[in-house]
Each structure stands twice: as C-alpha cells, then as structure tokens.
Design an enzyme around this catalytic site. Sequence first.
Site, mmCIF file in Angstrom:
data_model
loop_
_atom_site.group_PDB
_atom_site.id
_atom_site.type_symbol
_atom_site.label_atom_id
_atom_site.label_comp_id
_atom_site.label_asym_id
_atom_site.label_seq_id
_atom_site.Cartn_x
_atom_site.Cartn_y
_atom_site.Cartn_z
ATOM 1 C CB SER A 123 -0.912 0.016 1.236
ATOM 2 O OG SER A 123 -0.130 0.006 2.420
ATOM 3 C CG HIS A 144 -2.998 -1.079 -2.899
ATOM 4 N ND1 HIS A 144 -3.200 0.264 -2.693
ATOM 5 C CD2 HIS A 144 -3.157 -1.673 -1.685
ATOM 6 C CE1 HIS A 144 -3.477 0.474 -1.412
ATOM 7 N NE2 HIS A 144 -3.453 -0.679 -0.786
ATOM 8 C CD GLU A 156 -4.289 2.772 -5.420
ATOM 9 O OE1 GLU A 156 -4.530 3.987 -5.455
ATOM 10 O OE2 GLU A 156 -3.501 2.256 -4.592
ATOM 11 C CG ASN A 194 -2.819 5.140 1.096
ATOM 12 O OD1 ASN A 194 -3.846 5.296 1.748
ATOM 13 N ND2 ASN A 194 -2.183 3.990 1.057
#
Length: 523
Positions: A123, A144, A156, A194
């Site tokens: 991540s 991900h 992802e 993120n």
Amino acid sequence: MAALDKASIVAVIGSGAMGAGIAQVAAAAGHTVKLYDTRAEAVQKAIADIAKVYQKLVDKERMTAADAQAATARLQAADGLAGVAGAALVVEAIVENLDVKRSLFADLEGIVGDDCILATNTSSISVTAIAAKLRRPQRLVGMHFFNPVPLMALVEVISGLATDAAVAETVYDTSIAWGKNPVHAKSTPGFIVNRVARPYYAEGLRLLNEQAADAATIDAVMREAGGFRMGPFELMDLIGHDVNYSVTQSVFNAYYNDPRFTPSVIQQELVNAGFLGRKSGRGFFAYGDGASAPAAQSEAAQAKPEYVSYSVEPGASGASAVTDAVLARFQERGVAVTLRKSGEAHAHAQSQEHAPAFHCNGAAIYLTDGRTATERAADNKHPDTVVFDLAQDYGKATRIAIAAADQCSAAAYSAVVGLFQAAGFAVTKLDDVPGLAVMRTVAMLANEAADAVNQGVCSAQGADTAMQKGVNYPRGPLAWADAVGVERIATVLTNLAAAYGEDRYRVSPLLRRKQASGAKFHA
C-alpha cells in the site's frame, strides 16, 4: 492482453486478512488458489474461514451451494514456498517491509516459471524499489487491494519503472474478471488513494486546530452536507491514528516535505498519548461500555424571514449553478424568493459584489469562495455578510454550514439561520475560517487529484474511480470540480493561499489550464 485463464493457478503469499480476502476472490472467480504462509496453521484457519464466508453467501442466496463447494475445493494449502511453482500469478500480501518483500520475490524467482507474474499488494512501498534487485524486474507489478478485499471494488494496478506494460494489462484485465474496478497507476508515493485522500484528513485537522467547530460537528457537516459516509475524525478513529499518521508522514517525507502533506500536531499528540481510536478505546471520541457519541452543534430555531431575494449576474456560470440548486431547495420547501438581476438596487441589499447571492433582512448570503465572511464583508462594504458551505446535493442534504462576518449584526445572522431552517436544513455555525469545511476539503481533494493526473500518475477517470471505489467518496474529486466549476475551485484555492500565505494551497498547473481554457476534466 487478456485476463488469466481460469485454468491458471493463482498463488497468494500471506494468509492474514488481506491474503485470505484475495484468495477468497480468486477462488470464487474460478482459479485454483495455492495459499502459503510461514505458519501452516494460519493457512488452514484461513481456508476454513473462507469456506464459512462462502456458506454465508449461500445462506443469503448470493452464491449457489454448488459454486461454494467448488470454490472451497479450489483453495489449497501450499506445501512450502516451493508448492507455488506452477502458479501463473503470485500475489504477495505480507508485512510492509521493503527488505522482506525483496527477499520473498528473490526466492520466488528461483521457484516459479519465467512467465509467472509477480504481484505485490503493497500500500505504500515503491514497486520500482521492490523489483529493483530481481533478475526479471519487468514481471513485477503492484496489485493493491483494499480491505475488506471481497467487499471493496478497487484494485490499483501499479507499474514500476521496469514493469512490462503487458504484465500490467494482464493484471488489470484479471482484476475485472474477478469482479473488481481496477485503475492504472504509476509507482509514486501513496499511489492514487493514499495520496489524494490526504486532504480529507488534513483539512479536518486544520479546521479543528483553528477551532472552527468541535470534531463531532465537523464530522456531521462532512456527512450530512458533504455526503461522505464518515467524517474525517470518526474515520481516523476507525483506521487508527498510528496507521493514519504513519501514512501521512510517509507521503510527506517521500515528497521531500511538500507542505501539502504536512502532518498534524494534533494527531501526533494522539499517537504520543496512545489514543489510537477504536482499537485503544479512545481517539477523538471515546469507545466502549458507557461511551456515548457526542452531539453535533446545531443552531436554535429562528423565525423565517419575511422577505428573501436571489440575485445573479446575467449569463453567470460556476457559482450560479450551485446557488441555483439552493434556490431550488428553497422553492421546493415553500420559501418565497424574489428573483433579481445582480446589482439591481433594492431596499434589502446593499452589496457591491456581482456574484450570485441571497438577501434577507439586510443580510447578503454567498457561497464561500475561500475568503472569510469577514474579509468578504470588508471587500463588499456590506457588514451583514454570511457565507454558506458547499453540499454534495443541496436537494437531499440535511445540514448546512454557515459563517458570519465579525461585523454581521445578530438580527441579520438570525434571519439567515431562519432562512435555511425554513428549507429543512439543520444549520451549523462554523467559526469564520476560510473556505468553511466541505468546500475547502473538496477543493483540496480536486487539486491533489489534478496534480496526480498532471504528473502522469493516473488518468482523470482513474483518479475519480479510485476515490469512489477505494474510499467510498460520494463523487470523484474531479467530477465534483466539474460540477462546482473549475474556476470556482481555483478561486477557492487562490483565496486559501492568500489567507494562509502557504504553498500548501498552490493551484495545480492542470487546474489552472482547465480554468484558462474553460474545459472540464470529463467531457
């Protein structure tokens, strides 16, 4: 390229929550899954738990008994790491440590065939760095998933510098075959989610630090006006402040202390105190037996104003599209509004500003443009100025946030409160901070998404899909910018930058280009 054939074996390394979730999805999609963990008993438990999940799906009539039995039969414990030798795809879901991941993939290169795709569920670690010491780094790609894997749609698909494009496409197509919504991303700090999500927490923490309102009230505004499933503070409590603060620090450091990602001293103090959120029993809020959720602040009932007007510059766009939605809410709820052209003189408004505005009992009421109400009142030479916040859908929102200029009279402010209450809103008064809550947060989310697109991390559609499917945002940030008006978003950011004197609020070059051309992010 095409997705992996269902006859292809998929190996999953790590049987924790993420690994077990990936194995569950892959087996349900028709693949034989080899599950490996250094703890053999953990693998057996994971397989048993997955079988129970399949049975629950059968009970809910979301899976047939035959399919559940077949999927369970496809789950196999690997006999040592060598047991994954025949896999066409190996997905790693182990500890977030670069050296440990490198060591695992180096071992795998000596076990699997040269055409086997190696995928990391990292991540936060650079896919480029993980692949750097491999004999064939071009076959390693980021895959991900988001927790819980069976329920979260996003994957992802992250390409490092060496990742073969065909490998990334195969993983992308395989994710679709597994029922997911994949997006391509470049291996940069935070990838898409993120990175782009940082302002959601950061702006909430800034609002709290500036005493705009208490945490429960800001959360309520973001939920009931912004349309987010959770406010920033309850969400940080759920994630865990140690985890959330660590990710913010990681992104901040990776971008060489870019002020856009500056961590919060408030959150640092929570971590220092061990107040980590739900898992420790205390974060911004208390949890456990006897704990009660704090109530959001709402203004006391006020009388409906006798006269309301709405003025807009002929041919105006952007802000007027938003304020027109507020007008529609007023009219639907039986609030009589007189329509006027902006600047048209009348006894109930003295404002000098040619922007969409409502007027009642001498108060001029504007959608926030990033200035404080106090500054706007001074610029307009109209003391009784009140600004209101953005809502995701004014027709359905149950709450609205407003702020009054320091110069505003109590009578004028009460009339504005009564106006919004007459339209069915719970009214929250925020201290007069620039950009209020929803508007500044959405502007910063859109700005970060625009920067990610500008830097080739992802496409505009990829950014919006990632934020909707990965963190359940009510609307993609760039689609939201299109709806509010790109010019309005740029103006809010410019005014925030002027108010704070910080590079944190600099406008993305791509956002500036869209503003200058009048183009949208989505045609």
